[in-house]
Design an enzyme around this catalytic site. Structure first.
Site, PDB file in Angstrom:
ATOM      1  N   TYR A 178      10.140  10.838  -8.185  1.00 40.20           N
ATOM      2  CA  TYR A 178       9.604   9.963  -7.128  1.00 40.20           C
ATOM      3  C   TYR A 178       9.383  10.769  -5.832  1.00 40.20           C
ATOM      4  CZ  TYR A 178       8.530   5.449  -4.982  1.00 40.20           C
ATOM      5  OH  TYR A 178       7.905   4.400  -4.367  1.00 40.20           O
ATOM      6  N   ILE A 207       0.838  -1.201   0.000  1.00 40.63           N
ATOM      7  CA  ILE A 207       0.000   0.000   0.000  1.00 40.63           C
ATOM      8  C   ILE A 207       0.872   1.250   0.000  1.00 40.63           C
ATOM      9  CG2 ILE A 207      -1.555   1.352   1.485  1.00 40.63           C
ATOM     10  CD1 ILE A 207      -2.696  -1.359   2.474  1.00 40.63           C
ATOM     11  N   LYS A 225       9.206   6.070   1.428  1.00 40.08           N
ATOM     12  CA  LYS A 225       9.782   4.716   1.378  1.00 40.08           C
ATOM     13  C   LYS A 225      11.018   4.614   2.272  1.00 40.08           C
ATOM     14  CE  LYS A 225       6.988   2.598  -1.581  1.00 40.08           C
ATOM     15  NZ  LYS A 225       6.011   1.580  -1.110  1.00 40.08           N
TER      16      LYS A 225
HETATM   17  C1  1JT Z   1       2.989   5.431  -5.629  1.00 41.77           C
HETATM   18  C2  1JT Z   1       2.904   5.719  -6.996  1.00 41.77           C
HETATM   19  C3  1JT Z   1       3.971   4.580  -5.155  1.00 41.77           C
HETATM   20  C4  1JT Z   1       3.807   5.148  -7.865  1.00 41.77           C
HETATM   21  C5  1JT Z   1       4.786   4.302  -7.386  1.00 41.77           C
HETATM   22  C6  1JT Z   1       4.871   4.008  -6.029  1.00 41.77           C
HETATM   23  N1  1JT Z   1       5.914   3.163  -5.848  1.00 41.77           N
HETATM   24  C7  1JT Z   1       6.468   2.914  -7.031  1.00 41.77           C
HETATM   25  N2  1JT Z   1       5.801   3.597  -7.963  1.00 41.77           N
HETATM   26  C8  1JT Z   1       6.115   3.585  -9.368  1.00 41.77           C
HETATM   27  C9  1JT Z   1       7.148   4.607  -9.712  1.00 41.77           C
HETATM   28  C10 1JT Z   1       6.849   5.943  -9.705  1.00 41.77           C
HETATM   29  C11 1JT Z   1       7.809   6.891 -10.084  1.00 41.77           C
HETATM   30  C12 1JT Z   1       9.044   6.463 -10.447  1.00 41.77           C
HETATM   31  C13 1JT Z   1       9.344   5.120 -10.461  1.00 41.77           C
HETATM   32  C14 1JT Z   1       8.386   4.199 -10.080  1.00 41.77           C
HETATM   33  C15 1JT Z   1       1.851   6.613  -7.547  1.00 41.77           C
HETATM   34  C16 1JT Z   1       1.102   7.394  -6.486  1.00 41.77           C
HETATM   35  C17 1JT Z   1       0.790   6.538  -5.293  1.00 41.77           C
HETATM   36  C18 1JT Z   1       2.050   6.015  -4.648  1.00 41.77           C
HETATM   37  O1  1JT Z   1       9.946   7.434 -10.819  1.00 41.77           O
HETATM   38  C19 1JT Z   1      10.911   7.090 -11.741  1.00 41.77           C
HETATM   39  C20 1JT Z   1       7.515   8.352 -10.065  1.00 41.77           C
END
Ligand code: 1JT
Length: 271
Positions: free
Chosen positions: A168, A105, A175
């Site tokens: 991110y 989550i 995280k």
């Molecule tokens: C959230 C989102 C948590 C996207 C997420 C996440 N954990 C991994 N991702 C994918 C991701 C996102 C970015 C990224 C790399 C992987 C969306 C909103 C809710 C929480 O940057 C290169 C931005």
């Protein structure tokens, strides 16, 4: 070029039933692309009894459908940002003995994953921390008493916790907090035989990720640079989740295991 000796998928012809006799609670299935759903499939394959939660009425039908496919024993409502709903979950599970809990989550405001990090608002920061990190502490405290013969708690993280990954942003900070929570929970719950770990997965095209600007470019860049020259398959994250919840993982706690095709080891690539 892919080496034929490295299969992409686990050979399910020889099913060792690593989770036979165990009950796993999985929080975070939203749809069939969810990492938590891949974990549910792998846990089921290994003989676990599954209990799933969904977040609110909007997701109820989808999770019930996927739960039927997974042969889940129970499907319960729980929004982990609400203490009352965690309390209700605990009373719903009063007569259950849990062996594994999967927490998959996270949440942040969309604009906080595109604007410069320095513009993160107090509310956006708090929201990401509350949903993505504190919820692991709340769920662990509430449900550790149900793990009467020890157990495994597992959460999902991403490299943005320890390195700067453009966009991110606030999720990286959340995280980092989540990974520290894993270590403190592992210390606190270790005497009860409860192990707490995280899998740091490579980027995967889930529904959350779909909304992220230029996410396809992120996937292509990662695949080009990762030692295995490809992206991460949710099924391989799920197989590591099996290991951690199984007795094979009995000596592992407080760890962050990277399942990312090796991307995390790279510094600079010249090609
Ligand atoms: C959230 C989102 C948590 C996207 C997420 C996440 N954990 C991994 N991702 C994918 C991701 C996102 C970015 C990224 C790399 C992987 C969306 C909103 C809710 C929480 O940057 C290169 C931005």
């Amino acid at each position: 070029m892919r080496c034929a000796a490295l299969p992409l998928r686990y050979n399910t012809q020889f099913m060792p039933n690593l989770l036979q006799g165990k009950t796993a609670l999985i929080l975070g299935i939203a749809n069939k692309w969810s990492i938590a759903y891949a974990i549910g499939q792998a846990y089921r394959r290994e003989g676990a009894r599954l209990i799933l939660t969904y977040q609110g009425e909007r997701q109820k039908a989808t999770v019930e459908e996927l739960g039927a496919e997974l042969n889940a024993s129970r499907i319960l409502n729980c929004d982990v940002s609400k203490d009352e709903e965690i309390t209700t979950l605990v009373s719903d599970l009063q007569s259950e003995k849990l062996d594994a809990i999967v927490h998959s989550i996270a949440f942040a405001n969309r604009e906080d994953l595109s604007r410069p990090f320095v513009e993160t608002s107090r509310d956006g920061f708090k929201l990401a921390q509350d949903v993505s990190a504190y919820s692991l502490v709340a769920v662990s405290r509430a449900l550790a008493p149900r793990m009467t013969s020890g157990g495994a708690i597992l959460t999902l993280s991403y490299l943005g916790s320890v390195r700067v990954v453009e966009n991110y942003n606030v999720m990286g900070v959340a995280k980092a907090s989540l990974e520290a929570c894993v270590r403190y929970l592992a210390h606190g719950l270790g005497p009860n035989g409860i192990r707490v770990n995280a899998i740091s997965a490579g980027p995967i095209k889930t529904t959350s990720a779909r909304g992220v600007k230029d996410f396809s470019k992120v996937l292509d860049g990662v695949a080009a640079m990762a030692p295995l020259r490809r992206n991460t398959d949710p099924a391989e994250v799920a197989d590591t989740a099996v290991f951690l919840a199984s007795d094979l993982g009995r000596g592992v706690t407080g760890n962050i295991i990277y399942v990312d095709a090796g991307f995390q080891i790279m510094g600079l690539s010249a090609s």
